[in-house]
Write a protein that holds these residues in place. Structure first.
Motif, PDB file in Angstrom:
ATOM      1  N   ARG A  74     -15.548   1.372  88.196  1.00  0.00           N
ATOM      2  CA  ARG A  74     -14.487   2.315  88.579  1.00  0.00           C
ATOM      3  C   ARG A  74     -14.880   3.045  89.854  1.00  0.00           C
ATOM      4  O   ARG A  74     -16.046   3.388  90.038  1.00  0.00           O
ATOM      5  CB  ARG A  74     -14.263   3.371  87.496  1.00  0.00           C
ATOM      6  N   THR A  75     -13.876   3.305  90.690  1.00  0.00           N
ATOM      7  CA  THR A  75     -14.059   4.120  91.888  1.00  0.00           C
ATOM      8  C   THR A  75     -12.983   5.205  91.905  1.00  0.00           C
ATOM      9  O   THR A  75     -11.995   5.122  91.175  1.00  0.00           O
ATOM     10  CB  THR A  75     -13.907   3.304  93.192  1.00  0.00           C
ATOM     11  N   SER A  76     -13.185   6.187  92.768  1.00  0.00           N
ATOM     12  CA  SER A  76     -12.103   7.142  93.010  1.00  0.00           C
ATOM     13  C   SER A  76     -10.982   6.406  93.730  1.00  0.00           C
ATOM     14  O   SER A  76     -11.208   5.371  94.370  1.00  0.00           O
ATOM     15  CB  SER A  76     -12.598   8.304  93.861  1.00  0.00           C
ATOM     16  N   LEU A  77      -9.804   6.939  93.636  1.00  0.00           N
ATOM     17  CA  LEU A  77      -8.660   6.316  94.304  1.00  0.00           C
ATOM     18  C   LEU A  77      -8.886   6.273  95.812  1.00  0.00           C
ATOM     19  O   LEU A  77      -8.541   5.291  96.469  1.00  0.00           O
ATOM     20  CB  LEU A  77      -7.375   7.077  93.966  1.00  0.00           C
ATOM     21  N   SER A  78      -9.530   7.294  96.355  1.00  0.00           N
ATOM     22  CA  SER A  78      -9.758   7.336  97.804  1.00  0.00           C
ATOM     23  C   SER A  78     -10.731   6.257  98.284  1.00  0.00           C
ATOM     24  O   SER A  78     -10.691   5.864  99.444  1.00  0.00           O
ATOM     25  CB  SER A  78     -10.255   8.719  98.232  1.00  0.00           C
ATOM     26  N   VAL A 135     -13.859 -17.384  91.022  1.00  0.00           N
ATOM     27  CA  VAL A 135     -14.097 -15.948  91.168  1.00  0.00           C
ATOM     28  C   VAL A 135     -12.749 -15.280  91.385  1.00  0.00           C
ATOM     29  O   VAL A 135     -11.986 -15.691  92.267  1.00  0.00           O
ATOM     30  CB  VAL A 135     -15.017 -15.636  92.384  1.00  0.00           C
ATOM     31  N   ARG A 136     -12.490 -14.264  90.587  1.00  0.00           N
ATOM     32  CA  ARG A 136     -11.268 -13.473  90.761  1.00  0.00           C
ATOM     33  C   ARG A 136     -11.641 -11.999  90.740  1.00  0.00           C
ATOM     34  O   ARG A 136     -12.557 -11.595  90.020  1.00  0.00           O
ATOM     35  CB  ARG A 136     -10.272 -13.748  89.638  1.00  0.00           C
ATOM     36  N   VAL A 137     -10.914 -11.210  91.506  1.00  0.00           N
ATOM     37  CA  VAL A 137     -11.083  -9.762  91.497  1.00  0.00           C
ATOM     38  C   VAL A 137      -9.766  -9.161  91.025  1.00  0.00           C
ATOM     39  O   VAL A 137      -8.705  -9.486  91.552  1.00  0.00           O
ATOM     40  CB  VAL A 137     -11.447  -9.225  92.899  1.00  0.00           C
ATOM     41  N   TRP A 138      -9.867  -8.306  90.026  1.00  0.00           N
ATOM     42  CA  TRP A 138      -8.700  -7.591  89.515  1.00  0.00           C
ATOM     43  C   TRP A 138      -8.857  -6.107  89.835  1.00  0.00           C
ATOM     44  O   TRP A 138      -9.973  -5.572  89.781  1.00  0.00           O
ATOM     45  CB  TRP A 138      -8.586  -7.714  88.002  1.00  0.00           C
ATOM     46  N   ARG A 139      -7.755  -5.449  90.150  1.00  0.00           N
ATOM     47  CA  ARG A 139      -7.764  -3.994  90.356  1.00  0.00           C
ATOM     48  C   ARG A 139      -6.588  -3.392  89.598  1.00  0.00           C
ATOM     49  O   ARG A 139      -5.481  -3.923  89.632  1.00  0.00           O
ATOM     50  CB  ARG A 139      -7.651  -3.647  91.836  1.00  0.00           C
ATOM     51  N   LYS A 140      -6.854  -2.259  88.952  1.00  0.00           N
ATOM     52  CA  LYS A 140      -5.806  -1.508  88.261  1.00  0.00           C
ATOM     53  C   LYS A 140      -5.971  -0.038  88.624  1.00  0.00           C
ATOM     54  O   LYS A 140      -7.016   0.561  88.348  1.00  0.00           O
ATOM     55  CB  LYS A 140      -5.911  -1.677  86.750  1.00  0.00           C
ATOM     56  N   VAL A 141      -4.941   0.534  89.246  1.00  0.00           N
ATOM     57  CA  VAL A 141      -4.961   1.953  89.602  1.00  0.00           C
ATOM     58  C   VAL A 141      -4.403   2.736  88.431  1.00  0.00           C
ATOM     59  O   VAL A 141      -3.333   2.411  87.900  1.00  0.00           O
ATOM     60  CB  VAL A 141      -4.144   2.215  90.884  1.00  0.00           C
ATOM     61  N   GLU A 142      -5.166   3.744  88.032  1.00  0.00           N
ATOM     62  CA  GLU A 142      -4.784   4.567  86.892  1.00  0.00           C
ATOM     63  C   GLU A 142      -5.059   6.024  87.242  1.00  0.00           C
ATOM     64  O   GLU A 142      -6.229   6.434  87.320  1.00  0.00           O
ATOM     65  CB  GLU A 142      -5.621   4.145  85.679  1.00  0.00           C
ATOM     66  N   HIS A 143      -3.997   6.780  87.490  1.00  0.00           N
ATOM     67  CA  HIS A 143      -4.103   8.181  87.878  1.00  0.00           C
ATOM     68  C   HIS A 143      -4.923   8.303  89.161  1.00  0.00           C
ATOM     69  O   HIS A 143      -4.535   7.766  90.181  1.00  0.00           O
ATOM     70  CB  HIS A 143      -4.642   9.037  86.737  1.00  0.00           C
ATOM     71  N   ASP A 144      -6.101   8.926  89.072  1.00  0.00           N
ATOM     72  CA  ASP A 144      -6.906   9.152  90.273  1.00  0.00           C
ATOM     73  C   ASP A 144      -8.116   8.233  90.384  1.00  0.00           C
ATOM     74  O   ASP A 144      -9.028   8.490  91.163  1.00  0.00           O
ATOM     75  CB  ASP A 144      -7.344  10.621  90.344  1.00  0.00           C
TER      76      ASP A 144
END
Length: 100
Positions: A9-13, A39-48
């Motif tokens: 996990r990272t910050s949204l910024s 190889v696959r990269v998935w990203r899911k933005v959740e709140h911040d």
């Protein structure tokens, strides 16, 4: 076939910068190992925060060990992860996977 899943996990910024890292240097070592099938990269933005998953497919545990070492269930981290990831999960998850 074995599917290996890492989560971070990272910050949204930091999300876009970290995504670019994963799409280039952060996943290039996987692709160099004989026995890596995808190889696959998935990203899911959740709140911040942004959740990232690297989802890789391998022909065997032995091939995964060529990438991750004998303790193949431990996560592999890079210097670029410092100061960007919100925590360092110790383990990854492996699944038997079947293509139909």
């Amino acid at each position: 076939m074995i599917t290996r899943v890492w989560h971070g996990r990272t910050s949204l910024s930091d999300s876009d910068r970290y995504l670019q890292f994963l799409l280039t240097k952060g996943t290039e070592d996987y692709k160099k190992v004989k026995g890596n099938l995808s190889v696959r990269v998935w990203r899911k933005v959740e709140h911040d925060v942004a959740h990232f998953y690297t989802v890789t497919e391998w022909d065997s545990i032995d091939s995964i060990k060529k990438f991750a070492g004998e303790q193949f269930d431990k996560a592999v981290y890079y210097p670029e992860d410092q100061g960007t990831l919100l925590e360092f999960e110790e383990h990854v998850v492996h699944y038997e996977s079947f293509q139909i």
